[in-house]
Design an enzyme around this catalytic site. Sequence first.
Site, short mmCIF file in Angstrom:
data_model
loop_
_atom_site.label_atom_id
_atom_site.label_comp_id
_atom_site.label_asym_id
_atom_site.label_seq_id
_atom_site.Cartn_x
_atom_site.Cartn_y
_atom_site.Cartn_z
N ARG A 13 -5.58 -17.67 17.31
CA ARG A 13 -6.37 -16.90 18.29
C ARG A 13 -7.46 -16.06 17.58
NH1 ARG A 13 -8.13 -11.85 19.25
NH2 ARG A 13 -6.17 -11.03 18.46
N ASP A 14 -7.07 -15.00 16.91
CA ASP A 14 -8.07 -14.13 16.27
C ASP A 14 -8.81 -14.92 15.19
OD1 ASP A 14 -9.51 -11.89 15.45
OD2 ASP A 14 -7.78 -10.58 15.40
N HIS A 225 -2.15 -4.19 13.49
CA HIS A 225 -3.03 -5.37 13.42
C HIS A 225 -4.23 -4.97 12.56
CE1 HIS A 225 -5.18 -8.83 15.57
NE2 HIS A 225 -6.22 -8.11 15.18
N HIS A 227 -7.44 -5.61 9.96
CA HIS A 227 -8.47 -6.49 9.40
C HIS A 227 -8.73 -5.94 7.99
CE1 HIS A 227 -9.68 -9.00 12.94
NE2 HIS A 227 -8.91 -8.11 13.51
N CYS A 258 -13.22 -10.27 15.78
CA CYS A 258 -13.62 -10.31 17.19
C CYS A 258 -15.13 -10.53 17.27
CB CYS A 258 -13.25 -8.98 17.85
SG CYS A 258 -13.84 -8.89 19.54
N ASN A 271 -8.72 -10.92 9.50
CA ASN A 271 -7.45 -10.20 9.51
C ASN A 271 -6.88 -10.16 8.10
OD1 ASN A 271 -7.55 -11.70 12.33
ND2 ASN A 271 -6.24 -9.94 12.56
#
Length: 320
Positions: A13-14, A225, A227, A258, A271
């Site tokens: 996803r990310d 979460h 990065h 994002c 990430n």
Amino acid sequence: MSDRVRITDVAPRDGLQNEPGGIPAREKAALVDALSAAGVDEVEVSSFVSPKWVPQLGDAAEVFSLISPRDGVVYSALVPNERGLSGAMEVRAASKARHGRALPDKLAVFTAASQTFSRKNTNATIEETIERFAPIAAACRGEGIPLRGYISCIVACPFEGAIEAAAVARVARMLVDLGVDEIDLGDTIGAGTPDSIGRVIEAVMEEGVGTPGARPAGGPHMTLHLHDTFGAAASCVERSLAMGVRSFDASAGGLGGCPYASTPGRRAPGNIATATLLQAIERAGLRAGAGRDIDPSAMHEASTLAATIASRPPANGGRS
Ligand code: HMG
Ligand code: MG
């Protein structure tokens, strides 16, 4: 306090939401399967967002149709609004018919501690995003689907600059009141240091968000979460582990970012790589994987696959 740390791999996803080029759904599904084979607790498979906003993830339904679910692994997806919820519910019904298991079996909503980022990412103020989430939270409660609530920009916003821990706590309170099961604290642009991340964790804990060792009855638990822009993510993990956090997101191969955190000339950062997270957990004398141990060689294979998929040339041959 538990010595086991829950790992969610967000690479599909990310990791892939900001990659140029049309990556085929079957390659994304192969990455999901490689991550589940490596033993992560959860794989964030995709998002049911507007394909006009994130065309890279417009194939969420197809990816879910191609994965081979493993017992003990949670398969999750992001939903920004009721339209996304109904997309996810349709996929759950199809997956139940195919595998006898309704997937995604966990959903995630996302908002931010910065108004500007919230508008850029979802065309809504923070308060409006929370209003959009109310029917999603009600549906999840009704169906028994766990719900994660992301807060982006916990340390800094690419548009507003520094964000106060109190602003993060205010949004955490809204998500607690909404009834989410998990609050995921996103350092969207990787600006965190051990001290700034520590301040956020403390402020959010005061709103009734717990960790396995210090979890208020019935309250959500916390996930971090990160990065990894400046190479500080591993030391942030170390501090968080010392404060009792036992749930982290990471991305195989360190992919991620994002699209709405990118600024002119600067693409949003990746990430924390799953391998970096696993090392930090081992250094702290803890065990990665809440349910079972992670297989390092299978994780290496998954990371290699993630990097290979992401570096493939764009489907249009590089022309825009
Ligand atoms: P909007 O333009 O205000 O929405 O976007 P709208 O309701 O006006 O709809 C516009 C069009 O999209 C319509 O289509 C809708 O039907 C369609 P049209 O009538 O023009 O043909 N639409 C949808 N289609 C499919 N699925 C949906 C959906 N919703 C509307 N769910 C919206 C509002 C929230 C939809 C949009 O802003 C959006 O999709 N944003 C998502 C952005 C995103 O995915 N960002 C990345 C994830 S967040 C992140 O990466 C941070 C995180 O990693 C943590 C961290 O690091 O901090 C989680
Ligand atoms: Mg992110």
